[in-house]
Design a protein around this motif. Structure first.
Motif, PDB file in Angstrom:
ATOM      1  N   THR A 174       0.834  -1.198   0.000  1.00  0.00           N
ATOM      2  CA  THR A 174       0.000   0.000   0.000  1.00  0.00           C
ATOM      3  C   THR A 174       0.870   1.250   0.000  1.00  0.00           C
ATOM      4  O   THR A 174       2.034   1.219   0.403  1.00  0.00           O
ATOM      5  CB  THR A 174      -0.922   0.025   1.230  1.00  0.00           C
ATOM      6  N   GLY A 175       0.281   2.345  -0.457  1.00  0.00           N
ATOM      7  CA  GLY A 175       1.012   3.610  -0.492  1.00  0.00           C
ATOM      8  C   GLY A 175       0.581   4.449  -1.670  1.00  0.00           C
ATOM      9  O   GLY A 175      -0.413   4.156  -2.343  1.00  0.00           O
ATOM     10  N   SER A 176       1.329   5.476  -1.944  1.00  0.00           N
ATOM     11  CA  SER A 176       0.954   6.438  -2.983  1.00  0.00           C
ATOM     12  C   SER A 176       1.196   5.878  -4.372  1.00  0.00           C
ATOM     13  O   SER A 176       2.101   5.060  -4.590  1.00  0.00           O
ATOM     14  CB  SER A 176       1.733   7.735  -2.807  1.00  0.00           C
ATOM     15  N   GLY A 177       0.407   6.368  -5.320  1.00  0.00           N
ATOM     16  CA  GLY A 177       0.605   5.968  -6.702  1.00  0.00           C
ATOM     17  C   GLY A 177       1.924   6.457  -7.254  1.00  0.00           C
ATOM     18  O   GLY A 177       2.571   5.769  -8.059  1.00  0.00           O
ATOM     19  N   SER A 178       2.347   7.641  -6.823  1.00  0.00           N
ATOM     20  CA  SER A 178       3.578   8.218  -7.352  1.00  0.00           C
ATOM     21  C   SER A 178       4.819   7.435  -6.929  1.00  0.00           C
ATOM     22  O   SER A 178       5.862   7.511  -7.600  1.00  0.00           O
ATOM     23  CB  SER A 178       3.715   9.673  -6.889  1.00  0.00           C
ATOM     24  N   VAL A 179       4.713   6.687  -5.823  1.00  0.00           N
ATOM     25  CA  VAL A 179       5.854   5.886  -5.353  1.00  0.00           C
ATOM     26  C   VAL A 179       5.634   4.403  -5.650  1.00  0.00           C
ATOM     27  O   VAL A 179       6.374   3.784  -6.410  1.00  0.00           O
ATOM     28  CB  VAL A 179       6.085   6.105  -3.849  1.00  0.00           C
ATOM     29  N   VAL A 180       4.591   3.824  -5.056  1.00  0.00           N
ATOM     30  CA  VAL A 180       4.348   2.382  -5.199  1.00  0.00           C
ATOM     31  C   VAL A 180       3.914   2.046  -6.623  1.00  0.00           C
ATOM     32  O   VAL A 180       4.450   1.126  -7.256  1.00  0.00           O
ATOM     33  CB  VAL A 180       3.287   1.919  -4.183  1.00  0.00           C
ATOM     34  N   GLY A 181       2.931   2.795  -7.138  1.00  0.00           N
ATOM     35  CA  GLY A 181       2.472   2.527  -8.493  1.00  0.00           C
ATOM     36  C   GLY A 181       3.572   2.735  -9.522  1.00  0.00           C
ATOM     37  O   GLY A 181       3.740   1.921 -10.441  1.00  0.00           O
ATOM     38  N   GLN A 182       4.333   3.801  -9.373  1.00  0.00           N
ATOM     39  CA  GLN A 182       5.391   4.088 -10.339  1.00  0.00           C
ATOM     40  C   GLN A 182       6.463   3.015 -10.322  1.00  0.00           C
ATOM     41  O   GLN A 182       7.008   2.650 -11.384  1.00  0.00           O
ATOM     42  CB  GLN A 182       6.012   5.458 -10.050  1.00  0.00           C
ATOM     43  N   ARG A 183       6.777   2.485  -9.142  1.00  0.00           N
ATOM     44  CA  ARG A 183       7.811   1.433  -9.080  1.00  0.00           C
ATOM     45  C   ARG A 183       7.317   0.158  -9.764  1.00  0.00           C
ATOM     46  O   ARG A 183       8.100  -0.542 -10.424  1.00  0.00           O
ATOM     47  CB  ARG A 183       8.187   1.155  -7.621  1.00  0.00           C
ATOM     48  N   ILE A 184       6.034  -0.146  -9.625  1.00  0.00           N
ATOM     49  CA  ILE A 184       5.478  -1.298 -10.336  1.00  0.00           C
ATOM     50  C   ILE A 184       5.588  -1.082 -11.843  1.00  0.00           C
ATOM     51  O   ILE A 184       5.938  -2.003 -12.599  1.00  0.00           O
ATOM     52  CB  ILE A 184       4.009  -1.527  -9.920  1.00  0.00           C
ATOM     53  N   ILE A 185       5.313   0.131 -12.291  1.00  0.00           N
ATOM     54  CA  ILE A 185       5.408   0.440 -13.719  1.00  0.00           C
ATOM     55  C   ILE A 185       6.837   0.275 -14.223  1.00  0.00           C
ATOM     56  O   ILE A 185       7.069  -0.262 -15.316  1.00  0.00           O
ATOM     57  CB  ILE A 185       4.921   1.879 -13.987  1.00  0.00           C
ATOM     58  N   ASP A 186       7.809   0.703 -13.426  1.00  0.00           N
ATOM     59  CA  ASP A 186       9.202   0.773 -13.880  1.00  0.00           C
ATOM     60  C   ASP A 186      10.003  -0.501 -13.647  1.00  0.00           C
ATOM     61  O   ASP A 186      11.041  -0.695 -14.298  1.00  0.00           O
ATOM     62  CB  ASP A 186       9.924   1.925 -13.170  1.00  0.00           C
ATOM     63  N   HIS A 187       9.580  -1.368 -12.751  1.00  0.00           N
ATOM     64  CA  HIS A 187      10.431  -2.481 -12.338  1.00  0.00           C
ATOM     65  C   HIS A 187      10.641  -3.487 -13.470  1.00  0.00           C
ATOM     66  O   HIS A 187       9.676  -3.958 -14.081  1.00  0.00           O
ATOM     67  CB  HIS A 187       9.820  -3.193 -11.122  1.00  0.00           C
ATOM     68  N   PRO A 188      11.872  -3.861 -13.739  1.00  0.00           N
ATOM     69  CA  PRO A 188      12.155  -4.746 -14.880  1.00  0.00           C
ATOM     70  C   PRO A 188      11.615  -6.164 -14.739  1.00  0.00           C
ATOM     71  O   PRO A 188      11.500  -6.880 -15.745  1.00  0.00           O
ATOM     72  CB  PRO A 188      13.688  -4.752 -14.951  1.00  0.00           C
ATOM     73  N   GLU A 189      11.274  -6.598 -13.524  1.00  0.00           N
ATOM     74  CA  GLU A 189      10.768  -7.956 -13.350  1.00  0.00           C
ATOM     75  C   GLU A 189       9.252  -8.022 -13.252  1.00  0.00           C
ATOM     76  O   GLU A 189       8.695  -9.077 -12.945  1.00  0.00           O
ATOM     77  CB  GLU A 189      11.421  -8.608 -12.126  1.00  0.00           C
ATOM     78  N   ILE A 190       8.578  -6.918 -13.500  1.00  0.00           N
ATOM     79  CA  ILE A 190       7.124  -6.941 -13.672  1.00  0.00           C
ATOM     80  C   ILE A 190       6.851  -7.197 -15.153  1.00  0.00           C
ATOM     81  O   ILE A 190       7.178  -6.373 -16.010  1.00  0.00           O
ATOM     82  CB  ILE A 190       6.473  -5.618 -13.231  1.00  0.00           C
ATOM     83  N   ASN A 191       6.271  -8.331 -15.469  1.00  0.00           N
ATOM     84  CA  ASN A 191       6.080  -8.744 -16.866  1.00  0.00           C
ATOM     85  C   ASN A 191       4.784  -8.238 -17.484  1.00  0.00           C
ATOM     86  O   ASN A 191       4.630  -8.235 -18.705  1.00  0.00           O
ATOM     87  CB  ASN A 191       6.123 -10.264 -16.961  1.00  0.00           C
ATOM     88  N   GLY A 192       3.840  -7.834 -16.640  1.00  0.00           N
ATOM     89  CA  GLY A 192       2.588  -7.299 -17.136  1.00  0.00           C
ATOM     90  C   GLY A 192       1.961  -6.410 -16.083  1.00  0.00           C
ATOM     91  O   GLY A 192       2.145  -6.633 -14.879  1.00  0.00           O
ATOM     92  N   ILE A 193       1.240  -5.390 -16.528  1.00  0.00           N
ATOM     93  CA  ILE A 193       0.561  -4.468 -15.610  1.00  0.00           C
ATOM     94  C   ILE A 193      -0.888  -4.355 -16.038  1.00  0.00           C
ATOM     95  O   ILE A 193      -1.182  -4.054 -17.197  1.00  0.00           O
ATOM     96  CB  ILE A 193       1.192  -3.057 -15.629  1.00  0.00           C
ATOM     97  N   THR A 194      -1.810  -4.598 -15.108  1.00  0.00           N
ATOM     98  CA  THR A 194      -3.228  -4.378 -15.366  1.00  0.00           C
ATOM     99  C   THR A 194      -3.694  -3.241 -14.472  1.00  0.00           C
ATOM    100  O   THR A 194      -3.479  -3.257 -13.255  1.00  0.00           O
ATOM    101  CB  THR A 194      -4.058  -5.659 -15.161  1.00  0.00           C
ATOM    102  N   PHE A 195      -4.318  -2.260 -15.087  1.00  0.00           N
ATOM    103  CA  PHE A 195      -4.627  -0.997 -14.403  1.00  0.00           C
ATOM    104  C   PHE A 195      -6.071  -0.607 -14.645  1.00  0.00           C
ATOM    105  O   PHE A 195      -6.582  -0.697 -15.767  1.00  0.00           O
ATOM    106  CB  PHE A 195      -3.707   0.110 -14.926  1.00  0.00           C
ATOM    107  N   THR A 196      -6.740  -0.144 -13.595  1.00  0.00           N
ATOM    108  CA  THR A 196      -8.035   0.513 -13.725  1.00  0.00           C
ATOM    109  C   THR A 196      -7.952   1.846 -12.994  1.00  0.00           C
ATOM    110  O   THR A 196      -7.567   1.895 -11.825  1.00  0.00           O
ATOM    111  CB  THR A 196      -9.170  -0.340 -13.132  1.00  0.00           C
ATOM    112  N   GLY A 197      -8.330   2.927 -13.692  1.00  0.00           N
ATOM    113  CA  GLY A 197      -8.258   4.244 -13.069  1.00  0.00           C
ATOM    114  C   GLY A 197      -8.406   5.344 -14.101  1.00  0.00           C
ATOM    115  O   GLY A 197      -9.032   5.158 -15.148  1.00  0.00           O
TER     116      GLY A 197
END
Length: 488
Positions: free
Chosen positions: A210-233
């Motif tokens: 949990t946490g802010s989109g600018s920190v937690v969400g952005q790290r999920i977007i940028d992390h090289p080992e995240i192979n897919g991102i599903t987003f609603t917003g």
């Protein structure tokens, strides 16, 4: 019956353990109906917390994908059973945390259970096809393989249904996940993850940060080992997700805004059309991406429809969603309330005629919450701001047209294409609407809001990335196709 709850502090769930954020900082989640009431505290996480969660998911992905689909399905059944045992507690938490009425929250919790059971069954269904090979002695076939680690960035308006309709297919098709819920839904999300823990999933398969989109969400977007991102917003954040995913060749899925029309033909059953307009536009305080926003009415029935709509809207009860007689609860937070009020002011400034509502309720009992009156405008030009932009509040814009062709032109004259509805008894009108409307969810004699869990869901134009959620269509996002050619 109100479930007795104490104010808790919820930690992140990483690698099968509840873990304090590196910041050692927590944030309060407040009740929008009573803005000084704390529902719970959640972690204000840093990027390093996300890294730990992704590392845990990465470690778990090989053993999880090796499980048979039926075995993964058994875990989903266990999660469903755990939620079912805490059904009322989770529903009441949802109402207290983000404001929707308790009957709606109960219905959503039941739907979440159904989603888990549906995808549990998917574990026994085929994941590929045999294809004839040019060599008669060879075997050629396809198989679906998981992406790996999937990041789930979820909103506050459906705090049970949306996380589960993303998590369940991700898991059944063999992925591990890291979930980042919206702040205003984080306590509810934590209680869902408690049910995941109770179901006994292997460590690292499901992780919550949990946490802010600018920190937690952005790290999920940028992390090289995240192979897919599903987003609603929001569309603004969705574009950031897409840009970040494209920059490192990750797969992404976006479900964003809507400016959904309902067309009332001159042969419509007006009573049914009014009820659908109210339910689609004002339930959940209009805080649905599929909510009715534009009400396009043929001239012949305009005055009769308007009169019925105003009469029924005046009878609606606004209040604390925990009260059984409340029809519409508050906006989720002060910022959202102010956004809705600013759109109402803009509508008036641009020349639309305010027929009803338009401000905060005067009831003294509602002054401590983020309440707004159900609002109806007429004389709305399709090019006005309230005719073009998503408000995400209980605001209906009435537009008068001569013909169905005119109605379709107005309906399609927006940047969005999520959901649309028509009320008519004329089969020719219905099929013309189905053929020509630019929307991913098309409904005849139903409200614009409402999604069947077994059917594909997604929009056109600015509403979606095109990849569909829910139903069997979900496999397209959460897997890749492997083509295999074998010759003895």
């Amino acid at each position: 019956m109100t479930v007795e709850t104490k104010i808790q502090t919820f930690q992140n769930y990483i690698g099968g353990q509840w873990t304090q954020a590196a910041s050692e900082d927590v944030k309060a989640c407040m009740n929008p109906a009573h803005q000084h009431e704390v529902v719970g505290y959640i972690q204000n996480s840093l990027a390093e917390d996300v890294d730990h969660a992704i590392e845990a998911a990465h470690k778990a992905k090989k053993s999880w994908r090796k499980l048979a689909g039926a075995a993964r399905g058994d875990y989903l059944y266990k999660i469903a059973a755990a939620i079912e045992a805490r059904h009322e507690e989770i529903a009441q938490t949802m109402t207290r945390e983000m404001g929707k009425t308790l009957p709606e929250a109960r219905g959503e919790t039941s739907r979440g259970i159904a989603i888990l059971k549906y995808y549990a069954g998917e574990g026994m269904r085929k994941t590929g096809d045999v294809i004839p090979a040019s060599d008669s002695k060879a075997l050629q076939y396809t198989n679906r393989v998981p992406l790996g680690v999937v990041g789930l960035i979820t909103p506050w308006n459906f705090p049970v249904a949306i996380p589960l309709w993303k998590m369940a297919p991700a898991l059944i098709y063999g992925n591990t996940v890291v979930i980042k819920p919206a702040h205003d839904a984080s306590v509810t999300a934590a209680k869902l993850i408690e049910c995941v823990e109770q179901a006994g999933l292997p460590a690292g398969v499901v992780n919550l940060v949990t946490g802010s989109g600018s920190v937690v969400g952005q790290r999920i977007i940028d992390h090289p080992e995240i192979n897919g991102i599903t987003f609603t917003g929001s569309n603004q954040t969705g574009k950031r997700v897409a840009q970040g995913a494209v920059a490192r060749d990750a797969k992404y899925q976006l479900e964003m805004g809507g400016k959904n029309p309902i067309i009332i033909a001159d042969d419509a059953d007006l009573d049914e059309a009014v009820e659908a307009t109210l339910s689609g536009g004002l339930r959940s305080t209009g805080q649905k991406c599929t909510a009715t926003s534009r009400v396009i009415v043929q001239e012949g029935v305009y005055e009769a429809f308007k009169s019925k709509l105003i009469s029924r809207t005046k009878a609606l009860t606004v209040g604390d969603g925990m009260k059984e007689d409340t029809w519409m609860g508050p906006s989720v937070n002060e910022a959202q309330l102010n956004t809705v009020l600013s759109y109402i002011d803009q509508g008036k400034a641009e020349g639309a005629t305010l027929l009803l509502g338009g401000g905060k309720p005067s009831d003294p009992e509602l002054q401590d919450g983020f309440f707004v009156e159900p609002t109806i405008f007429e004389d709305v030009n399709p090019n006005m701001t309230i005719g073009q932009e998503e408000i995400f509040g209980p605001v209906l814009a009435l537009m008068k047209v001569d013909t169905i062709e005119d109605a379709l032109e107005v309906a399609n004259h927006v940047a969005f294409g999520l959901s649309a509805s028509i009320f008519t008894k004329n089969i020719e009108n219905a099929f013309e609407f189905v053929e020509d409307i630019e929307a991913g969810l098309v409904r005849v004699n139903f409200e614009t809001a409402g999604v069947e869990l077994q059917a594909p869901f997604g929009g056109m134009k600015g509403s979606s990335s095109g990849s569909r959620e829910q139903g069997t269509a979900a496999i397209e996002f959460y897997t890749s196709i492997k083509t295999v050619y074998v010759k003895p």
